[in-house]
Design an enzyme around this catalytic site. Structure first.
Site, PDB file in Angstrom:
ATOM      1  N   HIS A 220       0.808  -1.219   0.000  1.00  0.00           N
ATOM      2  CA  HIS A 220       0.000   0.000   0.000  1.00  0.00           C
ATOM      3  C   HIS A 220       0.848   1.279   0.000  1.00  0.00           C
ATOM      4  CE1 HIS A 220      -3.463  -2.527   0.901  1.00  0.00           C
ATOM      5  NE2 HIS A 220      -4.201  -1.484   0.602  1.00  0.00           N
TER       6      HIS A 220
ATOM      7  N   TRP B 160      -7.116  -6.586  -6.533  1.00  0.00           N
ATOM      8  CA  TRP B 160      -7.645  -7.672  -5.698  1.00  0.00           C
ATOM      9  C   TRP B 160      -6.830  -8.947  -5.891  1.00  0.00           C
ATOM     10  CZ3 TRP B 160     -13.554  -7.153  -6.983  1.00  0.00           C
ATOM     11  CH2 TRP B 160     -14.091  -6.046  -6.307  1.00  0.00           C
TER      12      TRP B 160
END
Length: 104
Positions: free
Chosen positions: A22, A77
């Site tokens: 992230h 994802w």
């Protein structure tokens, strides 16, 4: 602006990798989020339970839900599915949280 809060779960041995992936988030995904009216998006970790707490301010539920249909979101994802609890389409298992207090 709509305030959204939700929880997800990262595997205990994958917290470091989850955080690494992230920081920074893919620029294309960031652009899709912004283009779909997402603001002030944060994810926090409860280190004891490995639950992630997500918070975002969104312009509309329709725009928020449309993100899931973008190619880059589906790729993200797939990139993250081995780090956290996911559904069969690789989307994170996400549980909406109910607001009980707000101080504007």
């Amino acid at each position: 602006m709509i305030r959204k809060a939700f929880k997800m779960k990262v595997y205990s041995d994958k917290v470091e990798e989850y955080t690494k992936r992230h920081n920074p988030i893919w620029p294309g995904l960031q652009e899709v989020l912004k283009d779909h009216g997402v603001h002030n998006y944060s994810i926090f970790l409860d280190i004891e339970t490995h639950f992630l707490f997500g918070y975002a301010e969104i312009e509309s539920e329709e725009k928020w839900e449309a993100i899931a249909h973008t190619e880059i979101c589906k790729k993200w994802w797939a990139h993250m599915e081995n780090l956290m609890e996911t559904n069969t389409d690789n989307s994170p298992v996400s549980i909406a949280l109910e607001g009980v207090f707000y101080l504007p």
